[in-house]
Design an enzyme around this catalytic site. Structure first.
Site, PDB file in Angstrom:
ATOM      1  N   GLY A 211       0.813  -1.209   0.000  1.00 16.33           N
ATOM      2  CA  GLY A 211       0.000   0.000   0.000  1.00 16.33           C
ATOM      3  C   GLY A 211       0.844   1.255   0.000  1.00 16.33           C
ATOM      4  O   GLY A 211       1.996   1.239   0.435  1.00 16.33           O
ATOM      5  N   THR A 218       1.423   0.280   9.022  1.00 15.08           N
ATOM      6  CA  THR A 218       2.013   0.152  10.351  1.00 15.08           C
ATOM      7  C   THR A 218       0.917   0.091  11.402  1.00 15.08           C
ATOM      8  O   THR A 218       0.982  -0.718  12.335  1.00 15.08           O
ATOM      9  CB  THR A 218       2.941   1.351  10.629  1.00 15.08           C
ATOM     10  N   GLU A 433      -6.470  28.746 -16.963  1.00 14.52           N
ATOM     11  CA  GLU A 433      -7.405  28.072 -16.059  1.00 14.52           C
ATOM     12  C   GLU A 433      -8.820  28.052 -16.644  1.00 14.52           C
ATOM     13  O   GLU A 433      -9.533  27.049 -16.535  1.00 14.52           O
ATOM     14  CB  GLU A 433      -7.406  28.737 -14.675  1.00 14.52           C
TER      15      GLU A 433
HETATM   16  P1  ADP Z   1       1.874   3.371   6.515  1.00 14.46           P
HETATM   17  O1  ADP Z   1       2.564   2.473   7.475  1.00 14.46           O
HETATM   18  O2  ADP Z   1       0.980   2.641   5.564  1.00 14.46           O
HETATM   19  O3  ADP Z   1       2.779   4.322   5.822  1.00 14.46           O
HETATM   20  P2  ADP Z   1       0.780   4.445   8.903  1.00 14.46           P
HETATM   21  O4  ADP Z   1       0.204   3.251   9.523  1.00 14.46           O
HETATM   22  O5  ADP Z   1       2.119   4.853   9.412  1.00 14.46           O
HETATM   23  O6  ADP Z   1       0.872   4.286   7.338  1.00 14.46           O
HETATM   24  O7  ADP Z   1      -0.242   5.630   9.004  1.00 14.46           O
HETATM   25  C1  ADP Z   1       0.116   6.917   9.418  1.00 14.46           C
HETATM   26  C2  ADP Z   1      -0.979   7.541  10.249  1.00 14.46           C
HETATM   27  O8  ADP Z   1      -2.111   7.808   9.448  1.00 14.46           O
HETATM   28  C3  ADP Z   1      -1.463   6.619  11.333  1.00 14.46           C
HETATM   29  O9  ADP Z   1      -0.687   6.747  12.476  1.00 14.46           O
HETATM   30  C4  ADP Z   1      -2.879   7.122  11.547  1.00 14.46           C
HETATM   31  O10 ADP Z   1      -2.889   8.221  12.392  1.00 14.46           O
HETATM   32  C5  ADP Z   1      -3.295   7.570  10.176  1.00 14.46           C
HETATM   33  N1  ADP Z   1      -4.065   6.541   9.489  1.00 14.46           N
HETATM   34  C6  ADP Z   1      -3.727   5.904   8.344  1.00 14.46           C
HETATM   35  N2  ADP Z   1      -4.670   5.020   7.989  1.00 14.46           N
HETATM   36  C7  ADP Z   1      -5.612   5.061   8.935  1.00 14.46           C
HETATM   37  C8  ADP Z   1      -6.834   4.358   9.158  1.00 14.46           C
HETATM   38  N3  ADP Z   1      -7.282   3.433   8.306  1.00 14.46           N
HETATM   39  N4  ADP Z   1      -7.542   4.654  10.257  1.00 14.46           N
HETATM   40  C9  ADP Z   1      -7.110   5.588  11.124  1.00 14.46           C
HETATM   41  N5  ADP Z   1      -5.976   6.270  10.984  1.00 14.46           N
HETATM   42  C10 ADP Z   1      -5.230   6.029   9.906  1.00 14.46           C
HETATM   43 ZN    ZN Z   2      -3.145  23.715 -16.211  1.00 17.55          ZN
HETATM   44 MG    MG Z   3       4.526   2.796   8.078  1.00 19.02          MG
END
Ligand code: ADP
Ligand code: ZN
Ligand code: MG
Length: 603
Positions: A211, A218, A433
């Protein structure tokens, strides 16, 4: 977005620290060795002045010129005092015993020689020993220090994550209902492994989460650990790539040692593409990379399914991964974490606005509608920005205007009213635009213009914002063709009205070219080339499709763009009155909203 950037910054800082430490240690080492060298050389030079060669000593002895000889047991260096010479000299004797015999025969012959034999003092032994062994000692100490520092960072990281189990639960993860349903099985297994093994069920050892950054990979990994109430051990792939060969592999080994002790537990490897990218050549960094990957494969093959360690890994570049990682018994389960749909976005906004003071006029549904394609992390960022903007505006709570401003800030970049535009630039931007907007209005799939503006934002001189309609899973060929026309509407208007074109369309052109190329090479939308995936193919694979396949693809892409540009020009010629009206309105008001825009087309 900004969160990810911060994480990266922190990581960089950590690496910087390490590098600086190493640099500092190396400098100290070099200085110490240099000092020692100078000291030894000086000593030697001083000694050299007072050195009496052994053969000369024998000569002087036979001449009867020696007054006193002083020697220490176990040392081959003797001090010699000659008659008529003030300072004592030193001589290295090859064999002390025979030398003493020689001196004694000289004494017996009637020469007056004072022979002093001293037992070597312990005190004087130590400095010379230290001097001999000092470089080695320093080297050893340095290496121990370097490895300690490296080890410390690593240990600290693992402890951090394991000592406090994560409290994140599935409820904290918005949307992703199907993905969570798939994860429940893993949670059950971590909670009651016996139940599964008794049945002979094979539980996945590894689950790969695909993703975009910020989609919550995470977060969901932590939620699994939180739901199962097991430790969460995490490491990032980029941390494995180390400057010392073999260290990446040893870190993997340690990570899994730790996991075995803590099982049942979750091991999370973020950015696995950093170690798990395809094993190709064997040059430098890649060899190191391969060792690390091999170690990971060994570890994953090594533990049995009773060991209840589940390895979760995340990547946003699945195509980069070595196929060996995806074999049965390794990451044989892959889950795609998509960007949230309308419902998902609304839920994410709800979760992250819980601890924020939103005024009643804020409509989260509307925000969710305006933010198609944004990730959870970006949505969270919007709410944070809204809070900051509300504070700047001295509002009691976060008002709808604050949130709207935040959406624009995150999606288009910061509004820059301060940048002054020349009258000529303004006209060009207005027509550019207006061109996008007018063309869109006459394209059935592109009618949803939400705002047209010539206020510079970020790097864009102006912008035309579209309202995202319902989330789409598929985009039709017609829609893509019309999107091309809309994108080229800006450039077409410049050409038509000012009979000159500008650099302002570069982003439009970039996007249009990518869409056209995807249409041909990814979605099989070219009639002549047919439904074939030409993307990411090696040259020899491309040859399968004929000698000049590259040229043919290029021609097809060019045809799509040419047709779209021609259509944009003719649409604008046909509706030149609207184009002029809207450009004029932009020059006056700088911004036209959805309602006002629609009014131009009534009647
Ligand atoms: P990735 O690991 O996919 O890069 P993270 O898990 O680190 O993304 O997401 C970063 C932050 O975005 C999370 O700590 C949370 O606050 C927010 N977030 C992302 N997806 C969700 C979700 N499905 N529900 C709630 N918060 C989310
Ligand atoms: Zn343009
Ligand atoms: Mg992450």
């Amino acid at each position: 977005m900004s969160k990810n950037r911060n994480e990266n910054k922190e990581k960089n800082k950590k690496n910087d620290k390490k590098i600086w430490l190493l640099v500092a240690l190396t400098i100290i080492l070099v200085v110490l060795i240099a000092m020692l060298g100078v000291f030894l050389v000086q000593n030697k030079q001083q000694e050299e002045k007072n050195v009496l060669a052994y053969t000369d000593l024998i000569k002087e002895l036979s001449y009867g010129n020696i007054e006193k000889i002083e020697m220490k047991t176990g040392s081959t260096t003797v001090k010699v005092k000659m008659k008529n010479v003030e300072e004592e000299k030193t001589t290295i004797v090859p064999n002390t015993e025979s030398f003493i015999e020689l001196v004694q025969t000289k004494v017996a012959e009637g020469n007056e020689i004072e022979l002093i034999q001293k037992s070597r003092s312990v005190v004087s032994q130590i400095p010379s020993m230290i001097i001999t062994f000092l470089p080695t000692l320093i080297m050893v100490a340095l290496f121990i220090m370097i490895f300690k520092i490296q080890g410390l960072g690593e240990k600290g990281k693992i402890y951090d994550d394991t000592e406090r189990k994560t409290k994140i639960k599935f409820d904290d993860v918005a949307g992703l209902d199907e993905e969570k349903a798939e994860m429940i099985e893993i949670v059950e297994f971590l909670k009651k492994p016996e139940k599964f093994t008794k049945m002979g069920a094979r539980i996945p050892k590894g689950v790969l989460l695909y993703g975009k950054p910020g989609t919550g990979k995470t977060l969901i990994a932590k939620a699994i650990a939180g739901e199962a109430d097991v430790p969460f051990i995490s490491m990032s792939g980029s941390e494995f790539i180390e400057m010392f060969a073999g260290l990446g592999a040893s870190r993997v080994r340690k990570l899994f040692e730790k996991a075995r002790k803590l099982a049942p537990c979750i091991v999370f490897i973020d950015e696995i593409d950093a170690i798990g990218s395809r094993r190709t050549s064997n040059s430098g960094a890649e060899t190191e990379n391969n060792q690390t990957l091999n170690q990971l494969l060994v570890e994953m093959d090594g533990f049995s399914s009773e060991e209840t360690i589940i390895v979760l890994a995340a990547t946003n570049r699945p195509e980069m991964l070595d196929k060996a990682l995806l074999r049965p018994g390794r990451f044989d389960r892959q889950i795609t974490i998509p960007t949230p749909d309308l419902k998902g976005r609304l839920e994410i906004l709800k979760i992250h606005s819980k601890d924020k003071r939103l005024s009643d006029d804020v409509n989260l549904e509307n925000i969710a509608e305006d933010t198609a394609g944004l990730t959870g992390a970006e949505l969270e960022n919007i709410l944070n920005e809204a809070a900051i903007i509300a504070t700047k505006n001295k509002h009691e709570d976060i008002e709808n205007s604050d949130v709207e401003e935040a959406v624009k800030k995150v999606t288009v970049g910061l509004e820059k009213r301060t940048r002054v535009m020349s009258q000529k630039d303004k006209k060009l931007t207005a027509y550019h635009e207006a061109g996008h907007a007018v063309v869109s209005r006459y394209l059935p799939t592109q009618t949803n213009v939400k705002e047209v503006s010539i206020i510079p934002r970020g790097i864009a001189g102006g912008y035309t914002m579209y309202k995202s309609d319902e989330d789409k899973y598929y985009i039709s060929k017609t829609e893509m063709q019309e999107k091309l026309i809309a994108l080229l509407g800006g450039r077409a208007a410049e050409k038509l009205v000012l009979d000159d074109i500008s650099t302002g369309a570069s982003n439009d052109i970039e996007v249009a070219t990518k869409i056209a190329r995807d249409m041909v090479t990814k979605y099989g939308m070219s009639d002549t080339l047919g439904p074939i995936d030409f993307q990411g193919k090696e040259p020899y694979e491309m040859q399968m499709f004929g000698e000049n396949i590259g040229d043919k693809i290029g021609e097809e892409v060019k045809t799509l763009i040419d047709i779209a540009y021609r259509d944009a020009i003719s649409l604008l010629q046909e509706h030149r009155d609207k184009l002029d009206m809207i450009a004029q309105a932009l020059l006056e008001k700088e911004k036209i909203n959805e309602e006002d825009f629609k009014k131009f087309f009534e009647n």
